[in-house]
Design a protein around this motif. Structure first.
Motif, PDB file in Angstrom:
ATOM      1  N   UNK A  34       0.877  -1.168   0.000  1.00  0.00           N
ATOM      2  CA  UNK A  34       0.000   0.000   0.000  1.00  0.00           C
ATOM      3  C   UNK A  34       0.912   1.215   0.000  1.00  0.00           C
ATOM      4  N   UNK A  35       0.730   2.094  -0.980  1.00  0.00           N
ATOM      5  CA  UNK A  35       1.596   3.262  -1.106  1.00  0.00           C
ATOM      6  C   UNK A  35       0.960   4.469  -0.437  1.00  0.00           C
ATOM      7  N   UNK A  36       1.718   5.100   0.425  1.00  0.00           N
ATOM      8  CA  UNK A  36       1.341   6.363   1.048  1.00  0.00           C
ATOM      9  C   UNK A  36       2.006   7.431   0.200  1.00  0.00           C
ATOM     10  N   UNK A  37       1.196   8.198  -0.512  1.00  0.00           N
ATOM     11  CA  UNK A  37       1.702   9.162  -1.488  1.00  0.00           C
ATOM     12  C   UNK A  37       1.298   8.710  -2.872  1.00  0.00           C
ATOM     13  N   UNK A  38       2.128   8.954  -3.845  1.00  0.00           N
ATOM     14  CA  UNK A  38       3.459   9.542  -3.779  1.00  0.00           C
ATOM     15  C   UNK A  38       3.406  11.055  -3.554  1.00  0.00           C
TER      16      UNK A  38
END
Length: 125
Positions: A34-38
């Motif tokens: 799970x990506x926080x951002x980019x």
């Protein structure tokens, strides 16, 4: 590579190149992260860190336009979040205080990036 160990990890991504950030986000999400951002800048990244309830690791571009990600490094260190630099710089161009942070040289392939994440960021237990 689906079993590479990224499933369930929440990773902060700080990269100012839109196409690179989008590609990394898509590839890492396909690997289960799970990506926080980019985030393309320090202010956005610091807001993301403040709002995130879970951060298992971070991928940081060193040079963000006319600023560096070093303030982001300090905020992550304050939370005990492991990180990895994504950079075109060689080791001698970075301050010695950040010598303990692993680096992937750009351009980096997905297999190498996943290997580095598994080696340096994934906490066991």
């Amino acid at each position: 590579m689906r079993d590479a160990g990224l499933r369930g990890l929440h990773l902060l991504l700080v990269e100012d190149d839109y196409l690179l950030a989008s590609g990394l986000q898509e590839a890492l999400e396909l690997e289960g992260a799970t990506i926080v951002g980019p985030y393309p800048d320090v202010q956005g990244a610091l807001r993301g860190i403040a709002l995130a309830t879970v951060l298992d690791g971070a991928l940081l571009d060193v040079n963000l336009g006319d600023e560096t990600s070093f303030a982001v490094v300090e905020a992550l260190r304050g939370r005990g979040v492991p990180m990895l630099f994504l950079t075109g710089y060689d080791d001698s161009a970075l301050p010695a205080i950040y010598g303990d942070i692993p680096r992937c040289r750009k351009p980096v392939g997905l297999a190498e990036l996943v290997r580095e994440l598994n080696s340096h960021l994934v906490r066991v237990g």
